[in-house]
Design an enzyme around this catalytic site. Structure first.
Site, PDB file in Angstrom:
ATOM      1  N   SER A 317      43.533  -8.593   0.840  1.00 13.70           N
ATOM      2  CA  SER A 317      42.606  -7.536   0.437  1.00 13.70           C
ATOM      3  C   SER A 317      42.252  -6.699   1.670  1.00 13.70           C
ATOM      4  CB  SER A 317      41.356  -8.169  -0.180  1.00 13.70           C
ATOM      5  OG  SER A 317      40.676  -8.879   0.823  1.00 13.70           O
ATOM      6  N   LYS A 439      43.729  -3.401  14.690  1.00 11.17           N
ATOM      7  CA  LYS A 439      44.930  -4.097  15.176  1.00 11.17           C
ATOM      8  C   LYS A 439      44.901  -4.214  16.707  1.00 11.17           C
ATOM      9  CE  LYS A 439      47.462  -2.400  11.156  1.00 11.17           C
ATOM     10  NZ  LYS A 439      48.242  -1.280  10.626  1.00 11.17           N
TER      11      LYS A 439
HETATM   12  N1  HSE Z   1      47.942   1.019   6.216  1.00  7.49           N
HETATM   13  C1  HSE Z   1      48.560   0.209   7.192  1.00  7.49           C
HETATM   14  C2  HSE Z   1      49.516   1.056   8.024  1.00  7.49           C
HETATM   15  C3  HSE Z   1      49.300  -0.898   6.520  1.00  7.49           C
HETATM   16  O1  HSE Z   1      49.853   2.153   7.589  1.00  7.49           O
HETATM   17  O2  HSE Z   1      49.895   0.654   9.108  1.00  7.49           O
HETATM   18  C4  HSE Z   1      49.832  -1.963   7.445  1.00  7.49           C
HETATM   19  O3  HSE Z   1      48.789  -2.603   8.132  1.00  7.49           O
END
Ligand code: HSE
Length: 551
Positions: A317, A439
């Site tokens: 999610s 990230k």
């Molecule tokens: N929305 C994210 C992206 C999905 O475009 O990198 C992968 O984490």
């Protein structure tokens, strides 16, 4: 430091149906994410060779026809192409080479030459090289085939020339004292077996000619099956026998069932010997029943998830809460967590990692950063020697920047990224940089042992990006984490990069990263940064890693 390489041979017993190519690609991906480059050698699928032989009998001359290998090799070549396609689907960087491209020559059905420099170059440029086995170039430059089971010989020969190990993948987990499919007392497997004993015990499992060749050149190789980490090594000596530990079938529950969840659901179902989906928690069960999910699989409350007694809880999610709380609840109960929810994991930080460890549960979140690019595995493996990481950490942004640079409007590019399943349900975090920032926090945590907040990360947005002039090179938004005499820093920057730059070469939703080490060494990795199948594969690899601890 050279990148380790392994040769994996996929025998026809593990390439019986088209779905098996997906499983073969997963096996390669699991090696790749552990930091290995791969040469994949393919056999023909199932009965493809027999079908081609039947066609040849209808049309060709009787007896030994010089052009017969031209037809029969199509089985192995078709397999190589299918495997490369399966790898591409999950974003793994596969490149197909033919025997002729690689100077793979044979005399009297024995391999005698390989252009090692070419293959090493290909591995440097593409990380994964797929090549058909059993095929070579013979005298007078004609295509020839090796003897029966020739793909074994190809794999063993290529491994020998590269100075590395080959693993032959079959439908059994190694060499047994008796036929593993026979009735009676459970068969036992050798951890090692000599060439001599293998001739008696491995039966048709390994091509006799490949075995002779390996013995003559003292080459050790392994025999195993995809998805099972242990195997038998064939070499000079016979070792010990032991019963084969059967993998426990693990019960899996999932939070969320969108783009990635739908992919995970399918792959879990396809791996029903190893995993069973026992509950899926969603906000609105009716929507999923309409899509074909069974009512008893679905729930809207966490108590039902706990009552289903999962071994693993998968969070696919998006929001931090209530997902972080749910993850803690499951960990508290000793249930392993696999998470693609980067915001929740980043918010949980080191405290969450420590919490899981204290509860004796595994917390894995490879798919939370980089999609299918194994950036977090690299952080874990190399922590302590990493000085700098430069990476593309948002597939949506990379896709949009390419499309806008090629002339599309911002709105068109965003709509396409959403339609292709790259963007989050709410894409504002993709474009404003908070998705990449989460990230970066994970890279900082695992690669450098540093906890940073969103506010610590200066970041460029691409909201309404519309450059007046086309870029000189390629517009990329690069995430950087580094440590120097001033301490640890991070940033997310929009840059017009020279096309020679490795990061600039990532197209569309692809992701590239460069790791810099304290000894001056560098390591480059790549994959697809977003999308259903790359992210699903990353989740599946975490499931397999957890499963491996149950043997
Ligand atoms: N929305 C994210 C992206 C999905 O475009 O990198 C992968 O984490």
């Amino acid at each position: 430091m050279p990148v380790p390489v392994i040769v994996l041979n996929f025998g026809h017993s593990v390439l019986r149906s088209l779905d098996d190519y997906t499983e073969a690609a997963s096996e390669i991906y699991r090696h790749y994410r552990q930091g290995q480059n791969v040469v994949a050698v393919t056999s023909a699928q199932g009965d493809q060779t027999d079908m081609l032989m039947a066609e040849a009998r209808q049309i060709g001359p009787d007896g030994a026809a010089k052009n017969l290998p031209e037809l029969i090799q199509l089985g192995e070549r078709r397999s190589a192409a299918l495997l490369a396609l399966a790898l591409e689907r999950i974003g793994a960087p596969a490149f197909v080479r033919q025997a002729r491209d690689l100077g793979l020559k044979a005399r009297n059905a024995t391999l005698v030459n390989l252009d090692v420099e070419q293959l090493e170059d290909d591995l440097k440029n593409h990380d994964i090289v797929v090549m058909p086995g059993h095929v070579a170039i013979g005298e007078k430059d004609r295509t020839v085939l090796l003897t029966e089971g020739g793909a074994d010989m190809t794999a063993i020969y290529v491994a020998k020339r590269l100075g590395i190990k080959a693993k032959l993948l079959k439908d059994v987990e190694g060499v047994f004292d008796k036929d593993p499919k026979s009735a009676g007392a459970a068969p036992q497997r050798y951890d090692r077996i000599s060439y001599v004993d293998a001739r008696k015990k491995a039966g048709p499992l390994v091509s006799p000619k490949a075995l002779d060749f390996a013995e003559e050149h003292s080459i050790e190789f392994d025999i195993g099956t995809p998805g099972i980490p242990s195997y038998t090594t064939i070499g000079a000596k016979t070792g010990t026998l032991s019963p084969l530990p059967a993998p426990k079938k693990l019960r899996v529950a999932m939070l969320g069932c969108g783009i990635v969840g739908g992919g995970v659901y399918r792959r879990v179902k396809a791996n029903s010997e190893r995993f069973e989906m026992v509950k899926i928690m969603v906000r609105d069960t009716a929507k999923y029943i309409d899509q074909g999910y069974k009512p008893e699989e679905l729930t809207t409350n966490i108590e039902d998830v706990l009552a289903a007694k999962p071994d693993i809880f998968i969070d696919v999610s998006g929001p931090v809460e209530p997902c972080l709380t749910y993850c803690k609840t499951l960990l508290e109960n000793g249930i392993h967590v696999v998470s693609a929810n980067k915001q929740a994991i980043a918010a949980g930080g080191q405290e969450l990692v420590d919490f899981a460890r204290d509860k004796g549960a595994q917390l894995m979140f490879s798919s939370a950063a980089g999609g299918g690019m194994p950036v977090l595995e690299m952080c874990i493996r190399e922590r302590g020697r990493i000085t700098r990481v430069e990476a593309l950490l948002n597939g949506t942004t990379n896709y949009m920047l390419d499309e806008i640079s090629a002339g599309k409007s911002y709105a068109e590019a965003l709509k396409e990224a959403q339609d292709k399943g790259f963007a989050e349900a709410d894409p504002s975090g993709d474009v404003n940089g908070s998705d990449a920032a989460a990230k970066i926090r994970l890279v900082a945590l695992l690669g450098f042992g540093e906890e940073v907040t969103l506010e610590d990360i200066p970041r460029d947005t691409i909201e309404n990006f519309a450059p007046a002039t086309p870029p000189k090179g390629a517009m990329k938004r690069i995430a950087t984490c580094w440590k120097d005499m001033n301490g640890f820093s991070t940033k997310l920057e929009l840059k017009d990069l020279s096309l020679n730059n490795f990061i600039a070469q990532a197209d569309g939703e692809e992701a590239h990263a460069i790791f810099y080490f304290d000894d001056g060494d560098q390591y480059r990795i790549r994959g697809k940064g977003a999308g259903r199948w790359p992210t699903t594969e990353s989740v599946m690899a975490d499931l397999y890693d957890i499963s491996a601890t149950y043997f």
